[in-house]
Design a protein around this motif. Structure first.
Motif, PDB file in Angstrom:
ATOM      1  N   GLY A 132      23.100  34.407 101.853  1.00  0.00           N
ATOM      2  CA  GLY A 132      22.721  35.816 101.741  1.00  0.00           C
ATOM      3  C   GLY A 132      22.985  36.356 100.350  1.00  0.00           C
ATOM      4  O   GLY A 132      22.163  37.080  99.778  1.00  0.00           O
ATOM      5  N   ASN A 135      20.350  34.890  98.011  1.00  0.00           N
ATOM      6  CA  ASN A 135      19.062  35.564  98.158  1.00  0.00           C
ATOM      7  C   ASN A 135      19.073  36.934  97.487  1.00  0.00           C
ATOM      8  O   ASN A 135      18.112  37.321  96.822  1.00  0.00           O
ATOM      9  CB  ASN A 135      18.715  35.719  99.640  1.00  0.00           C
ATOM     10  CG  ASN A 135      18.280  34.408 100.270  1.00  0.00           C
ATOM     11  OD1 ASN A 135      17.886  33.480  99.570  1.00  0.00           O
ATOM     12  ND2 ASN A 135      18.363  34.307 101.572  1.00  0.00           N
ATOM     13  N   ALA A 136      20.183  37.663  97.668  1.00  0.00           N
ATOM     14  CA  ALA A 136      20.286  38.987  97.040  1.00  0.00           C
ATOM     15  C   ALA A 136      20.238  38.862  95.518  1.00  0.00           C
ATOM     16  O   ALA A 136      19.591  39.668  94.833  1.00  0.00           O
ATOM     17  CB  ALA A 136      21.579  39.678  97.478  1.00  0.00           C
ATOM     18  N   THR A 196      12.315  34.820  99.768  1.00  0.00           N
ATOM     19  CA  THR A 196      13.720  35.154  99.520  1.00  0.00           C
ATOM     20  C   THR A 196      14.012  36.612  99.863  1.00  0.00           C
ATOM     21  O   THR A 196      15.026  36.928 100.497  1.00  0.00           O
ATOM     22  CB  THR A 196      14.070  34.893  98.041  1.00  0.00           C
ATOM     23  OG1 THR A 196      13.871  33.509  97.751  1.00  0.00           O
ATOM     24  CG2 THR A 196      15.506  35.260  97.744  1.00  0.00           C
ATOM     25  N   SER A 200      16.475  38.178 102.736  1.00  0.00           N
ATOM     26  CA  SER A 200      17.699  38.775 102.206  1.00  0.00           C
ATOM     27  C   SER A 200      18.027  40.110 102.865  1.00  0.00           C
ATOM     28  O   SER A 200      17.185  40.751 103.485  1.00  0.00           O
ATOM     29  CB  SER A 200      17.568  38.984 100.695  1.00  0.00           C
ATOM     30  OG  SER A 200      16.862  40.170 100.413  1.00  0.00           O
TER      31      SER A 200
END
Length: 377
Positions: A132, A135-136, A196, A200
């Motif tokens: 996570g 992705n952020a 992504t 996210s």
């Protein structure tokens, strides 16, 4: 690993004690206690796990090794199900799964150490958290990825258009290769970052009322040149929906439609593509367990069907999972990024997506989404 049958074990417990080779080969700890919780007999696994012994003269109460042991045991007996508990021995604290049955002599217990499973869960949670965060980070760096690629594309085209003066044939050839590769890279970056972002925690839906017919027409228009170039028959129908204005995440709906159309058009070299907006049909409603009255009023079905190259059963299993397609070639990976994004965004809208495909007969994509505020609650 299956939990052993305690009823059979309890019935034959004394036989098991005499047949020590059998009870000591069991994968779980086996402990018998009296009505007061005093440990009477244990198998080899219990000796290993809890440091117990049948030969010890020391009186050991089950509460000494299992927190609230008797309460946990009685809970398992009452529910006739295994329960999780906390065990503690010198130098070690750990989680266990305990299954208990009451007999005349007291209680018979089977206990499984959940340390390995707990560690796996913790590891999975840690990996999910790190994914996570990754992705952020990628979403926040979107411009850093896109800007150089866009510049390469733009300057390559400018050079080909004579911006820097006349090119030799050899120079033009190399610039065309650079432009082609930059186009491929741009396409990859776009789809990768779309996936992504959809995955996210930074994805921000845009719920609003909008005309679904207008949205779909706008998406379709972008594909008309390629559809015409391939001489494909194209049929679009929305006559079966009474209300065109829906309430949903417009960004998600646009991306879902666009990505499915991209895959459908790319795989169809001859024949047709059909698109339809309708209320969920009986088969689709049954597949996603919608009540007929809910399907008729509060949901929309988007169907795209083509006569293109379908997916094999193996491909179909992972067609929306880019993680499983990374080593299957660039085309497969890009396709799975697009369909994976469509799948994630459909779930974000609390909708459902199904893909039915046959190598010889093409592919059908069905997306069902709630179209009224609160319909999915």
């Amino acid at each position: 690993m299956q939990i052993m049958n305690l009823k059979i074990l309890a019935k034959n417990f004394w036989w098991f004690l005499t047949a020590s080779n059998t009870i000591n080969k069991l994968p779980d700890s086996v402990i018998s206690i009296d009505k007061n919780g005093i440990i009477q007999h244990v198998n080899a696994k219990a000796c290993e796990c809890f440091g117990l012994s049948n030969k010890s003269e020391k009186v050991v109460n089950i509460d000494k090794i299992i927190k609230d042991g008797m309460a946990v045991i009685k809970s398992s007996v009452r529910t006739q199900n295994p329960v999780t508990a906390f065990a503690t021995i010198p130098g070690r604290d750990f989680h266990i799964e305990l299954n208990a049955i009451e007999r005349k002599f007291g209680y018979l217990l089977t206990i499984r150490d959940l340390t390995a499973l707990t560690n796996e869960i913790v590891t999975e949670e840690k990996i999910a958290r790190l994914n996570g965060e990754k992705n952020a980070l990628l979403v926040k760096l979107e411009d850093e990825f896109k800007s150089p690629v866009v510049s390469i594309k733009g300057f390559s085209q400018g050079l080909l258009d004579g911006l820097g003066g006349e090119l030799t044939d050899k120079q033009a050839k190399y610039i065309k290769i650079i432009k082609s590769n930059s186009n491929d890279l741009h396409d990859f970056v776009e789809n990768f970052l779309d996936f992504t972002q959809a995955e996210s925690s930074l994805y921000e839906p845009e719920y609003k009322k909008f005309d679904i017919v207008d949205v779909f027409r706008t998406v379709i228009k972008d594909f008309e040149p390629e559809i015409e170039a391939k001489n494909l028959a194209f049929d679009y129908d929305h006559s079966n929906i009474e209300k065109r204005t829906i309430y949903s995440d417009i960004k998600a709906v646009q991306k879902i439609l666009r990505n499915i159309m991209e895959v459908s058009v790319s795989l169809t070299e001859s024949g047709y593509i059909m698109a339809r907006l309708s209320r969920p049909d009986e088969d689709a409603s049954a597949m996603v367990r919608l009540l007929p009255e809910d399907a008729a009023k509060a949901y929309l079905q988007i169907t795209i069907k083509d006569s293109g190259v379908g997916f094999t059963p193996e491909e179909k299993r992972f067609v929306s999972d880019p993680y499983a397609q990374f080593d299957k070639g660039k085309k497969n990976f890009l396709r799975s990024l697009k369909l994976g994004t469509a799948s994630i965004l459909t779930k974000r809208t609390n909708g459902h997506i199904t893909i039915a495909s046959d190598v010889m007969n093409g592919t059908r994509y069905d997306v069902i989404i709630p179209i009224e505020k609160g319909a999915d609650e």
